[in-house]
Design an enzyme around this catalytic site. Structure first.
Site, mmCIF file in Angstrom:
data_model
loop_
_atom_site.group_PDB
_atom_site.id
_atom_site.type_symbol
_atom_site.label_atom_id
_atom_site.label_comp_id
_atom_site.label_asym_id
_atom_site.label_seq_id
_atom_site.Cartn_x
_atom_site.Cartn_y
_atom_site.Cartn_z
ATOM 1 N N ASP A 9 -15.302 46.256 22.823
ATOM 2 C CA ASP A 9 -16.063 47.250 22.067
ATOM 3 C C ASP A 9 -17.516 47.257 22.522
ATOM 4 O O ASP A 9 -18.150 48.309 22.629
ATOM 5 C CB ASP A 9 -16.016 46.934 20.566
ATOM 6 C CG ASP A 9 -14.627 47.186 19.992
ATOM 7 O OD1 ASP A 9 -13.733 47.571 20.773
ATOM 8 O OD2 ASP A 9 -14.467 46.985 18.773
ATOM 9 N N LYS A 59 7.677 59.481 10.176
ATOM 10 C CA LYS A 59 7.025 60.531 9.410
ATOM 11 C C LYS A 59 5.705 59.924 8.933
ATOM 12 O O LYS A 59 5.683 59.075 8.037
ATOM 13 C CB LYS A 59 7.886 60.977 8.228
ATOM 14 C CG LYS A 59 7.273 62.168 7.503
ATOM 15 C CD LYS A 59 8.231 62.779 6.505
ATOM 16 C CE LYS A 59 7.750 64.135 6.018
ATOM 17 N NZ LYS A 59 6.421 64.110 5.405
ATOM 18 N N LEU A 65 9.130 70.457 6.686
ATOM 19 C CA LEU A 65 10.465 69.927 6.957
ATOM 20 C C LEU A 65 11.270 69.831 5.676
ATOM 21 O O LEU A 65 10.715 69.583 4.606
ATOM 22 C CB LEU A 65 10.350 68.514 7.545
ATOM 23 C CG LEU A 65 9.731 68.384 8.932
ATOM 24 C CD1 LEU A 65 9.444 66.926 9.241
ATOM 25 C CD2 LEU A 65 10.661 68.974 9.988
ATOM 26 N N ARG A 95 -3.398 72.613 7.868
ATOM 27 C CA ARG A 95 -2.174 73.387 7.734
ATOM 28 C C ARG A 95 -2.343 74.535 6.740
ATOM 29 O O ARG A 95 -1.828 75.630 6.948
ATOM 30 C CB ARG A 95 -1.053 72.456 7.264
ATOM 31 C CG ARG A 95 0.254 73.140 7.040
ATOM 32 C CD ARG A 95 1.349 72.126 6.766
ATOM 33 N NE ARG A 95 2.606 72.798 6.559
ATOM 34 C CZ ARG A 95 2.986 73.365 5.419
ATOM 35 N NH1 ARG A 95 2.186 73.321 4.380
ATOM 36 N NH2 ARG A 95 4.144 73.974 5.327
HETATM 37 S S1 IVH Z 1 7.283 67.975 12.424
HETATM 38 C C1 IVH Z 1 8.551 72.255 12.095
HETATM 39 N N1 IVH Z 1 6.964 65.384 12.711
HETATM 40 O O1 IVH Z 1 5.507 66.177 7.503
HETATM 41 C C2 IVH Z 1 8.321 70.809 11.913
HETATM 42 N N2 IVH Z 1 6.050 66.428 10.792
HETATM 43 O O2 IVH Z 1 7.200 68.173 5.811
HETATM 44 C C3 IVH Z 1 6.931 70.496 11.602
HETATM 45 N N3 IVH Z 1 4.822 64.888 9.349
HETATM 46 O O3 IVH Z 1 3.536 69.027 7.435
HETATM 47 C C4 IVH Z 1 6.620 69.095 11.268
HETATM 48 N N4 IVH Z 1 5.118 63.089 10.557
HETATM 49 O O4 IVH Z 1 2.395 66.795 7.881
HETATM 50 C C5 IVH Z 1 6.740 66.469 11.946
HETATM 51 N N5 IVH Z 1 6.708 63.120 13.129
HETATM 52 C C6 IVH Z 1 6.485 64.183 12.368
HETATM 53 C C7 IVH Z 1 5.742 64.106 11.184
HETATM 54 C C8 IVH Z 1 5.550 65.252 10.417
HETATM 55 C C9 IVH Z 1 4.562 63.576 9.480
HETATM 56 C C10 IVH Z 1 4.397 65.729 8.202
HETATM 57 C C11 IVH Z 1 3.610 66.928 8.574
HETATM 58 C C12 IVH Z 1 4.352 68.107 8.044
HETATM 59 C C13 IVH Z 1 5.273 67.484 7.050
HETATM 60 C C14 IVH Z 1 6.581 68.248 7.028
#
Ligand code: IVH
Length: 682
Positions: free
Chosen positions: A39, A128, A89, A149
């Site tokens: 750092d 996720k 999702l 978003r």
């Molecule tokens: S894909 C069309 N991948 O989950 C698909 N989402 O309920 C778009 N999120 O708003 C999302 N990790 O904030 C995707 N590996 C991941 C994710 C992820 C967190 C969140 C994201 C999104 C929400 C969907």
């Protein structure tokens, strides 16, 4: 002229090299997770760049790492319409939902002729992340726009804030397209969150309830200089508009992002069929506590983009992906009351009564609030909707209030001034976090807890006297002090709930056995503050008996190894109380005779070797062995002329015969116990 141009040229070179070096180190750190400089070295490079740019302000470019912070605060965020909507999702919680998801996907693909009868669908699985979704727009390799978003169609322009995140490259590396909208999650590491809260607390600023909340609050700052001080991170997992995407699968997209210098999480897998997905879910659940950031589940996406397109969307969510969520570790519920509980030493613990809520796999109705300061710090009030957290096997805790939902007229918790059980004053000593009931053994709550402690295994070890019975005995007024326990009669015991003759007899026998405790056990049983097992043993060894401990001055107490001023003070005060001395007197009167160390540990067996054989009526083999060892004796597995005693129980075999042959004295259990007591009845 020519020399100044060439020196300017070399300054430009220098600046370019410095910027490249710094962004390379960012890449090593945030994308590859393999930093190659300290750092301090990084800071030195930044300082050098800042200085050089200060000397040549005309050579500063917006992509320079020095230009992350700098935009002026805004009054409100502008809005941004997403060219490609930011979808969400579908959630799944149960294994069968995942099996059904995989079946739906497989069936659709088969119908479309994209999967043969027996084929399993290939998915990309990843975490996720529990943060906030953002969209970053790069034009000709430069970050030009960042948005939240929002409702999926229109978000807020947070470009100035996103620019302050070191993990977000201001310029892409390698072979980038002219337009790239990358989507991903902004989050905060847990340790960074703890540090942030510590400094917020020190400065009297808002405390965040969890890393997600802290990340959201930090992104929502109208002044990017504040966001810049918050340790936010970014992981890319998707995309919006791209001019010419050079990939055909989800996983290839992420590899490409990585090559462009965008941070992508490494824990992603290509898997086939629902069973592999479920295995990934289980592994992620195991990893979860060890990850530096919060995840709230895993996401499965059909890997092939062609197949994704065929599967399409339903409402606002894709049919080709699903979020498999962990059971929530945090829930909100109503705080209906704050009650206080009184412990053995009078410590008062405030407890939150909660509207029952299912969290972390159990229904939670109470949670400790520890002490007054903790309640103040969290600012939780009766009537609040609170966040309750239960992570893994950790006991449930109240994280904090949801301030937006606070009803009017709530009041701060104040520690009652009088004990709710005995009415004595509650005091809180200078410098202590704990408040205490000053009622001592006058307080029924303290009496119950002290009694429970006194009969516990390491104290008087009275079996058959459970918490429920203790409660009844104290509530009925039959037991006011430990001594009263030793005056209990069979007939009166039978009057208590669920007390049969047999268990009453057993209990009385157990109480009887406890009439001859070691000094150590008796001292420990008294429940003197700061006197644990070890201190009790040291005191017993040093003074030899309770009387001497009772009459010891603080100086004399300080002579005992490991007894410091707080402990000495506590012991001295305890025995200065007339009612505590009275308890000792009453115990004696009730026939409780402490054994001095010699008798109690009965060094009666020093130098003796015993052999145990057969089944003894009450002692287990382990018990008997332990007691012989404690009395200084040895236990051997075979009989010889040197054996001092053979202890024989039922179905004793060859060892008994051998003892008889060799003329070794043979004892039954009673004989052994007598020997251990140091008497010569055996
Ligand atoms: S894909 C069309 N991948 O989950 C698909 N989402 O309920 C778009 N999120 O708003 C999302 N990790 O904030 C995707 N590996 C991941 C994710 C992820 C967190 C969140 C994201 C999104 C929400 C969907």
């Amino acid at each position: 002229m020519s020399s100044s141009r060439s020196s300017l040229q070399s300054v430009e070179d220098q600046l370019r090299k410095l910027r490249e070096t710094i962004s390379h180190h960012n890449y090593r750190y945030y994308v590859l997770d393999e930093p190659v400089v300290s750092d301090a070295e990084y800071d030195r490079l930044m300082a050098e760049l800042i200085q050089l740019e200060a000397q040549h302000p005309e050579l500063v470019v917006p992509d320079s790492p020095t230009q992350r912070v700098g935009a002026a605060p805004v009054a409100a965020f502008g809005s941004v319409r997403h060219q490609v909507p930011m979808r969400s999702l579908a959630n799944a919680f149960e294994e069968q939902d995942i099996v059904a998801f995989d079946k739906r996907v497989s069936d659709t693909l088969r119908t479309a002729g994209l999967l043969d009868e027996t084929g399993a669908v290939e998915y990309m699985a990843e975490y996720k992340f529990d943060g906030l979704a953002v969209s970053l727009r790069y034009e000709d390799g430069s970050l030009v726009l960042a948005a939240t978003r929002g409702d999926g169609q229109v978000g807020e322009d947070i470009t100035s804030n996103i620019r302050t995140l070191r993990s977000v490259p201001l310029r892409l590396r390698g072979d980038y397209p002219s337009v790239l909208e990358v989507r991903g999650e902004v989050l905060m590491h847990r340790d960074d969150f703890e540090k942030l809260n510590e400094s917020q607390r020190a400065r009297g600023e808002k405390i965040f309830v969890n890393p997600r909340n802290a990340a959201a609050g930090s992104l929502r700052q109208l002044d990017p200089r504040i966001t810049a001080r918050r340790p936010l991170r970014f992981f890319a997992y998707g995309w919006g508009e791209i001019s010419g995407a050079p990939f055909q699968t989800q996983s290839a997209a992420l590899d490409w992002f990585e090559a462009l210098g965008l941070p992508v999480n490494r824990d992603r897998r290509i898997l086939k069929g629902s069973q592999e997905l479920l295995e990934f879910y289980r592994q992620a659940g195991d990893q979860r506590p060890r990850l530096p950031f919060d995840i709230d589940g895993v996401v499965y996406k059909v890997n092939s983009l062609q197949r994704q397109e065929v599967l399409g969307y339903v409402a606002r969510a894709p049919r080709y992906a699903v979020a498999h969520k962990f059971p929530a570790q945090e829930e909100t519920t109503l705080l209906t009351d704050i009650e206080v509980q009184v412990g053995r030493t009078g410590a008062i613990t405030p407890v939150a009564r909660l509207k029952p809520v299912f969290v972390g796999g159990v229904t939670v109705t109470n949670a400790t609030l520890h002490n007054e300061d903790e309640i103040r710090r969290k600012d939780v009030r009766v009537g609040d909707t609170v966040i309750v957290r239960r992570a893994g096997d950790v006991i449930p805790e109240v994280v904090g209030p949801v301030l937006d939902l606070r009803p009017e007229g709530t009041t701060l918790f104040v520690m009652p001034q009088h004990c709710p059980v005995c009415g004595s004053a509650i005091e809180r000593l200078e410098g202590e976090a704990v408040s205490r009931c000053t009622g001592g053994l006058f307080c029924a709550a303290q009496r119950k807890q002290s009694l429970i402690h006194a009969v516990s295994r390491k104290a008087l070890d009275i079996e058959g006297l459970g918490d429920k019975l203790v409660e009844q005995l104290v509530d009925s007024g039959r037991i006011r002090s430990l001594a009263d326990l030793f005056t209990l009669k069979l007939e009166e015991l039978l009057l208590y709930e669920r007390m049969g003759r047999k268990s009453a007899q057993n209990l009385l026998a157990a109480i009887d056995k406890a009439r001859r405790p070691s000094t150590q056990r008796l001292l420990y049983a008294l429940g003197i503050r700061h006197v644990g097992e070890t201190t009790a043993r040291d005191l017993a060894r040093h003074f030899g008996g309770i009387d001497k401990v009772m009459d010891a001055s603080e100086e004399q107490l300080l002579n005992v190894p490991d007894v410091g001023p707080a402990v000495a003070d506590s012991i001295h005060k305890f025995f200065a109380e007339p009612h505590n001395r009275e308890v000792i007197r009453a115990l004696r009167e009730a026939g409780v005779q402490e054994q001095n160390e010699e008798q109690a540990t009965g060094r009666a067996l020093v130098g003796k070797t015993l052999v145990l054989t057969g089944t003894l009526p009450t002692l287990t083999r382990d018990d008997a062995t332990r007691r012989v060892l404690a009395a200084g004796g040895k236990v051997s597995g075979s009989v010889s002329r040197k054996t001092s005693y053979v202890v024989a129980g039922e179905e004793a075999g060859s060892k008994l015969t051998k003892a008889q042959e060799l003329g070794v004295p043979i004892l039954d259990e009673a004989g052994l116990l007598a020997l251990l007591e140091g008497s010569d009845e055996g």
